[in-house]
Design a protein around this motif. Sequence first.
Motif, PDB file in Angstrom:
ATOM      1  N   PRO A  85      -2.314   4.497  12.571  1.00 44.59           N
ATOM      2  CA  PRO A  85      -3.196   4.373  10.944  1.00 44.59           C
ATOM      3  C   PRO A  85      -3.811   4.783  10.843  1.00 44.59           C
ATOM      4  O   PRO A  85      -4.589   5.121   9.975  1.00 44.59           O
ATOM      5  CB  PRO A  85      -4.206   3.314  12.795  1.00 44.59           C
ATOM      6  N   GLU A  86      -3.679   6.087  11.735  1.00 42.88           N
ATOM      7  CA  GLU A  86      -4.829   7.828  11.303  1.00 42.88           C
ATOM      8  C   GLU A  86      -3.949   8.329   9.614  1.00 42.88           C
ATOM      9  O   GLU A  86      -4.185   8.746   9.295  1.00 42.88           O
ATOM     10  CB  GLU A  86      -5.162   8.424  11.974  1.00 42.88           C
ATOM     11  N   GLY A  87      -3.040   8.026  10.179  1.00 42.14           N
ATOM     12  CA  GLY A  87      -1.311   8.521   8.406  1.00 42.14           C
ATOM     13  C   GLY A  87      -2.063   8.222   7.339  1.00 42.14           C
ATOM     14  O   GLY A  87      -1.718   6.639   7.392  1.00 42.14           O
ATOM     15  N   LEU A  88      -0.798   8.821   6.046  1.00 45.06           N
ATOM     16  CA  LEU A  88      -0.491   7.734   4.770  1.00 45.06           C
ATOM     17  C   LEU A  88       0.349   7.367   5.129  1.00 45.06           C
ATOM     18  O   LEU A  88       1.224   9.084   4.532  1.00 45.06           O
ATOM     19  CB  LEU A  88      -0.294   9.351   3.914  1.00 45.06           C
ATOM     20  N   VAL A  89       1.148   6.036   4.992  1.00 44.80           N
ATOM     21  CA  VAL A  89       2.955   5.515   5.581  1.00 44.80           C
ATOM     22  C   VAL A  89       2.767   5.106   4.082  1.00 44.80           C
ATOM     23  O   VAL A  89       1.985   3.766   3.838  1.00 44.80           O
ATOM     24  CB  VAL A  89       2.243   5.106   6.739  1.00 44.80           C
ATOM     25  N   ALA A  90       3.529   5.155   3.369  1.00 42.39           N
ATOM     26  CA  ALA A  90       3.769   4.581   2.046  1.00 42.39           C
ATOM     27  C   ALA A  90       5.872   3.957   1.902  1.00 42.39           C
ATOM     28  O   ALA A  90       6.236   5.349   2.488  1.00 42.39           O
ATOM     29  CB  ALA A  90       3.225   5.573   0.954  1.00 42.39           C
ATOM     30  N   TRP A  91       5.900   3.012   1.259  1.00 40.94           N
ATOM     31  CA  TRP A  91       7.249   2.478   0.660  1.00 40.94           C
ATOM     32  C   TRP A  91       6.947   2.683  -0.595  1.00 40.94           C
ATOM     33  O   TRP A  91       6.023   2.508  -1.108  1.00 40.94           O
ATOM     34  CB  TRP A  91       7.934   1.848   1.172  1.00 40.94           C
ATOM     35  N   GLU A  92       7.642   3.028  -1.299  1.00 43.21           N
ATOM     36  CA  GLU A  92       8.269   3.559  -2.992  1.00 43.21           C
ATOM     37  C   GLU A  92       9.428   2.701  -3.070  1.00 43.21           C
ATOM     38  O   GLU A  92      10.645   2.580  -3.085  1.00 43.21           O
ATOM     39  CB  GLU A  92       8.104   4.935  -3.271  1.00 43.21           C
ATOM     40  N   ALA A  93       9.207   1.811  -4.033  1.00 43.45           N
ATOM     41  CA  ALA A  93      10.297   1.347  -4.937  1.00 43.45           C
ATOM     42  C   ALA A  93      10.713   1.693  -6.242  1.00 43.45           C
ATOM     43  O   ALA A  93      10.112   2.061  -7.038  1.00 43.45           O
ATOM     44  CB  ALA A  93       9.571  -0.435  -5.425  1.00 43.45           C
ATOM     45  N   GLN A  94      12.387   1.640  -6.233  1.00 39.63           N
ATOM     46  CA  GLN A  94      12.699   2.941  -7.503  1.00 39.63           C
ATOM     47  C   GLN A  94      12.255   2.108  -8.652  1.00 39.63           C
ATOM     48  O   GLN A  94      11.941   3.154  -8.960  1.00 39.63           O
ATOM     49  CB  GLN A  94      14.539   2.548  -7.600  1.00 39.63           C
ATOM     50  N   PHE A  95      12.072   0.693  -8.550  1.00 44.18           N
ATOM     51  CA  PHE A  95      11.184   0.199 -10.037  1.00 44.18           C
ATOM     52  C   PHE A  95      10.798  -1.157  -9.048  1.00 44.18           C
ATOM     53  O   PHE A  95      10.905  -1.545  -8.163  1.00 44.18           O
ATOM     54  CB  PHE A  95      12.060  -1.027 -10.477  1.00 44.18           C
ATOM     55  N   GLY A  96       9.653  -1.246  -9.535  1.00 46.80           N
ATOM     56  CA  GLY A  96       8.305  -2.205  -9.308  1.00 46.80           C
ATOM     57  C   GLY A  96       9.007  -3.379  -8.737  1.00 46.80           C
ATOM     58  O   GLY A  96       8.760  -4.384  -8.080  1.00 46.80           O
ATOM     59  N   ASP A  97      10.139  -3.590  -9.823  1.00 43.14           N
ATOM     60  CA  ASP A  97      11.184  -5.492  -9.622  1.00 43.14           C
ATOM     61  C   ASP A  97      11.340  -5.416  -8.301  1.00 43.14           C
ATOM     62  O   ASP A  97      11.491  -6.268  -8.166  1.00 43.14           O
ATOM     63  CB  ASP A  97      11.672  -5.094 -10.814  1.00 43.14           C
TER      64      ASP A  97
END
Length: 524
Positions: free
Chosen positions: A267-279
């Motif tokens: 919870p203390e971290g910045l955890v991100a998932w990125e789509a190649q394209f939002g679609d």
Amino acid sequence: LQIPIFHVNGEDPEAVAQAVRLALDFRNEFQRDAVIDMYCYRLRGHNEGDEPSFTQPLMYQSIARQNSVRDGYLKRLLTLGGVTAEEAEQIAKDRHAKLEADFTAAKNRDFQLSNPTPIGPWDKYYGGPAANAPNVITGVDRGKLTELLEKLTHIPEDFHIHPKLVRAMERRRQMAEGREPLDWATAEALAFASLAVEGVRVRLSGQDSQRGTFSHRHAVMHDVKDGREYMPLAHLSPNQGSVRIVNSPLSESGVMGFDYGYSLDCPEGLVAWEAQFGDFANAGQVVIDQFIASAEAKWRRLSGLVLLLPHGFEGQGPEHSSARLERFLTLAAEDNMQIVNPTTPAQYFHCLRRQVIRPWRKPLVVMTPKSLLRRRECTSTLAELSRGRFHSVLPESASRLTGRNTRVLLCSGKVYYDLRQRRQELGVEGPPIIRLEQLYPFPINQLLAAFAPLPKGTPLVWVQEEPENMGAWRFLRAMWDDSVCQRYPLRCISRPASASPATGSKAAHEREQAELVDRALRGD
């Protein structure tokens, strides 16, 4: 995989408990997965009202002859003398009475579900209403930003950088000196870097996230002679937080699910998932629906997972244009998530830092840009990163809003730059434009403050690139109907309602976009 598999009889409760303890001990000791293969049978089919013998008559004849797990276990305990039949019966009665009491209490009109205080890594964080979220300062000292940006351009002498990246590194050095404005990727890198040197763990995964889908990030570089990797974000300070930026397999649901699980334990971290394209996030919709959007309501499980979804109509066709903003807005309720569409690098910087700095933990959905990554007008200064915070609403100057306006345009995202550019080309002052940077939780107070200079009855026009049945329009219409707070008439200018998000023709897209922008500025 080099992991153990423990096979256990599901009708032996003590053996099952032993297998679970053994698997947990193994995982704790060796930090590796363990598999429990419990063989058993399904007693009642899909649910208690199902009749499984319709399709498996012979199997369920055998199951009917089996003792229940409780009866088999009790028989064993009676044989061993560990309990008497009377004691076993009393245990069952006490448990049944407890369940009945809890069930009766739950039906009480005044019943409130208990929400225990989070413990362990979650003891500093909370969810609940957006009103509980503090308005934190997210700026970073300008000198510190300059120092970090210089470190981000440092490449070891024995590392052979790709020739095309030399110019990019030089441009960032000019940004550090204040001679060039900051682009989107640089603001993101500074958000990651500033958090890392504060001891925050940063994790970003996605398809091609190291380089960036649009060749804009280049967070991880590859030596052109021997192929080894170098990531400047990992070499900022001896005591910095861990930074991991990884290219993931082509499985949106699998990787998004993994990162959601990661966020539960970090919870203390910045955890991100990125789509190649939002679609492409639609391939992970099951994770969004069943976990990200609803876990707090269902299980009181909080998550600060960030979804980065490239979004914008730029003639790339129906599968590469829309992150389906409307789907997230449909899921938005009870302040369960944050949905933003920032239009400047500084806004993005402050938004990422806000996600970590304030203790209010909710998933964050970010509509990120594509063409704006390199659009000259879409830049920020070091000063804008060093002061202030994220702004949910960005009105234009007070002088524009206080003038004699026949209408005011509201929008979100890339279309703002198209409107502004066309307005400049036409050489006209108005209409003024107000950007909605956060769509949920909806910033009604900030928006009304932006409307304050407007006379009652000033028409508002919501402008969006998306078709009428997509984007934010129907969300806004459901909230306001045809006027905002019964003071300002509201209507929409968009593409017509459509089954497909976008046209597959670049020429058709450009024609549609020009017509949309001109209609908004003319007031059609």
